[in-house]
Structure formats: structure tokens, C-alpha cells
Design an enzyme around this catalytic site. Sequence first.
Site, PDB file in Angstrom:
ATOM      1  N   HIS A 159       7.375  12.821  21.052  1.00 28.92           N
ATOM      2  CA  HIS A 159       6.045  13.233  20.164  1.00 28.92           C
ATOM      3  C   HIS A 159       6.580  12.951  18.578  1.00 28.92           C
ATOM      4  CE1 HIS A 159       1.449  13.451  20.731  1.00 28.92           C
ATOM      5  NE2 HIS A 159       1.607  13.491  19.623  1.00 28.92           N
TER       6      HIS A 159
ATOM      7  N   TRP B 188      -2.131  22.166  11.860  1.00 26.34           N
ATOM      8  CA  TRP B 188      -1.055  22.095  12.856  1.00 26.34           C
ATOM      9  C   TRP B 188       0.120  22.917  11.943  1.00 26.34           C
ATOM     10  CZ3 TRP B 188      -1.747  19.663  17.507  1.00 26.34           C
ATOM     11  CH2 TRP B 188      -0.419  20.099  18.743  1.00 26.34           C
TER      12      TRP B 188
ATOM     13  N   CYS C  40       3.580  19.587   8.691  1.00 24.47           N
ATOM     14  CA  CYS C  40       4.789  20.382   9.369  1.00 24.47           C
ATOM     15  C   CYS C  40       4.794  20.061  11.026  1.00 24.47           C
ATOM     16  CB  CYS C  40       5.233  21.415   9.035  1.00 24.47           C
ATOM     17  SG  CYS C  40       6.366  22.658  10.261  1.00 24.47           S
ATOM     18  N   VAL C  41       6.387  18.707  10.883  1.00 24.56           N
ATOM     19  CA  VAL C  41       6.198  18.792  13.050  1.00 24.56           C
ATOM     20  C   VAL C  41       7.729  19.259  12.763  1.00 24.56           C
ATOM     21  CG1 VAL C  41       6.442  16.283  13.793  1.00 24.56           C
ATOM     22  CG2 VAL C  41       4.906  16.382  11.293  1.00 24.56           C
TER      23      VAL C  41
ATOM     24  N   ASP D 146      10.035  18.932  22.805  1.00 28.85           N
ATOM     25  CA  ASP D 146      10.546  18.328  24.395  1.00 28.85           C
ATOM     26  C   ASP D 146      10.650  17.247  24.608  1.00 28.85           C
ATOM     27  OD1 ASP D 146      12.231  21.010  24.226  1.00 28.85           O
ATOM     28  OD2 ASP D 146      10.453  21.587  26.149  1.00 28.85           O
TER      29      ASP D 146
HETATM   30  C1  DLZ Z   1       0.533  16.468  18.926  1.00 33.31           C
HETATM   31  C2  DLZ Z   1       1.308  17.388  17.696  1.00 33.31           C
HETATM   32  C3  DLZ Z   1       2.747  17.704  18.620  1.00 33.31           C
HETATM   33  C4  DLZ Z   1       2.940  18.534  19.274  1.00 33.31           C
HETATM   34  N1  DLZ Z   1       3.006  18.487  17.527  1.00 33.31           N
HETATM   35  C5  DLZ Z   1       2.550  18.254  15.919  1.00 33.31           C
HETATM   36  C6  DLZ Z   1       3.528  18.714  14.498  1.00 33.31           C
HETATM   37  O1  DLZ Z   1       4.719  19.952  15.624  1.00 33.31           O
HETATM   38  N2  DLZ Z   1       2.851  19.020  13.337  1.00 33.31           N
HETATM   39  C7  DLZ Z   1       1.573  18.226  13.630  1.00 33.31           C
HETATM   40  O2  DLZ Z   1       1.422  18.186  12.239  1.00 33.31           O
HETATM   41  N3  DLZ Z   1       1.248  17.847  14.530  1.00 33.31           N
HETATM   42  C8  DLZ Z   1       1.123  17.461  15.493  1.00 33.31           C
HETATM   43  N4  DLZ Z   1       0.731  17.404  16.794  1.00 33.31           N
HETATM   44  C9  DLZ Z   1      -0.452  16.774  16.292  1.00 33.31           C
HETATM   45  C10 DLZ Z   1      -0.717  14.741  15.457  1.00 33.31           C
HETATM   46  O3  DLZ Z   1      -0.146  15.109  14.179  1.00 33.31           O
HETATM   47  C11 DLZ Z   1      -2.139  15.180  15.703  1.00 33.31           C
HETATM   48  O4  DLZ Z   1      -3.145  16.016  14.931  1.00 33.31           O
HETATM   49  C12 DLZ Z   1      -2.609  14.033  16.522  1.00 33.31           C
HETATM   50  O5  DLZ Z   1      -2.114  13.735  18.270  1.00 33.31           O
HETATM   51  C13 DLZ Z   1      -4.244  13.773  17.459  1.00 33.31           C
HETATM   52  O6  DLZ Z   1      -4.015  12.842  16.364  1.00 33.31           O
END
Ligand code: DLZ
Length: 167
Positions: free
Chosen positions: A97, A31, A89-90, A94
Site C-alpha cells: 500500500h 492520517w 505522512c506515509v 507490511d
Molecule cells: C490506507 C492508508 C494506509 C495503509 N496508510 C496511510 C499512510 O501511511 N498515510 C496516509 O496519509 N494515508 C494512508 N492510508 C490512507 C490513504 O491515503 C487514503 O486515505 C485511503 O486509501 C482512502 O482513499
Amino acid sequence: MATELKNLSSYDPSKTPCGKGYKVGIVYAEWNEEITHALRDGAIKTLCDNGVNAEDITVASVPGSFELIFGASQMVKSGKYDAVIAIGCVIRGDTPHFDYICEGVTAGLSKLNVEYDVPVIFGLITTNTLLQAQERSGGRLGNKGDECAVTALHMIAQFKHQQHEQQ
Ligand code: DLZ
């Protein structure tokens, strides 16, 4: 991350342990791959620049940061690695989550650090914007992957021998 005051790529090579013979696992999330691939590559380069043999680095990917917990856990439990680096990286969106993922990953990786004898390095970038993540993955503020690699080397050098003496 108070990184406005510290470039994530700056370290003193003379104070960094040589990683020859160290075995390192890297698990990274797909992600936000633009960011996580740069972090992963930075970590690998810095490990190799400091003596780790490329063949002693094992790299695995997981879909998202939440899966870093399972991926790192599998690496730790395999007993094959002196340290494991978890990279993700997260970016805040909005919905809440962001908070759930960040808290989950932090708690999960922390638990591994307490329960097992292999240091798990926290390479999760948590930012409000994509630009902030870019700045920390090889941009203006350096690369957190480099910082994770140097941290792994210090942790191995500090604790690996102690653990062997205890056994
Ligand atoms: C669902 C999700 C969201 C909204 N945002 C991120 C993010 O910014 N960075 C990231 O690494 N993963 C994100 N995910 C996916 C979750 O980490 C995970 O893969 C899913 O919820 C499935 O378990």
C-alpha cells in the site's frame, strides 16, 4: 530525502523572500496526525515568520495522503493562492500500500505542477518507521513543514511576477 545531511528547518532568513501579500493554501492529511499536524504548524509558523499574513493562509484537511491530490487540485483551480503546500505522512507497513500511495501522490502533485501556474509544494514524508517521521516533523532533523514554507516563498517570488507579465 537525504536529510541526514541537512536539517529541514535550517534556512537563511536573509535569502528568504518576504511573504507579505502572498496567499498560500495548505492541505494536510489527517492520517498519522501526530506527524502531519506538526508539519502543518511548522509551515504556518515559518510562513508567518517570513511576512505572510495569517489571514492570507488557508488551511484544509483531507482524510489521507491519497486525497492530497484532490485537495491540492481544488486549491490550485480556485485561483485564490500563489502557492499550495500539500502535507502528508506515509509510513511503510507490511503491504505494498505504501508504494501505491507514494507513487499516486507524487504523480498527482507532479501533474498539477505541470498543468497549472500555481506551484504545489511536496510536503509528503515517506518513511520506514514512525521514529523517522518524528525526526522530520520537529525532531532531530528539523521540520519538513518549515522547508515547504521556505520553498513556497522562493517559488512565489521567482515566478509570480513572470506570470503576471505574461498575462
Ligand atoms: C490506507 C492508508 C494506509 C495503509 N496508510 C496511510 C499512510 O501511511 N498515510 C496516509 O496519509 N494515508 C494512508 N492510508 C490512507 C490513504 O491515503 C487514503 O486515505 C485511503 O486509501 C482512502 O482513499
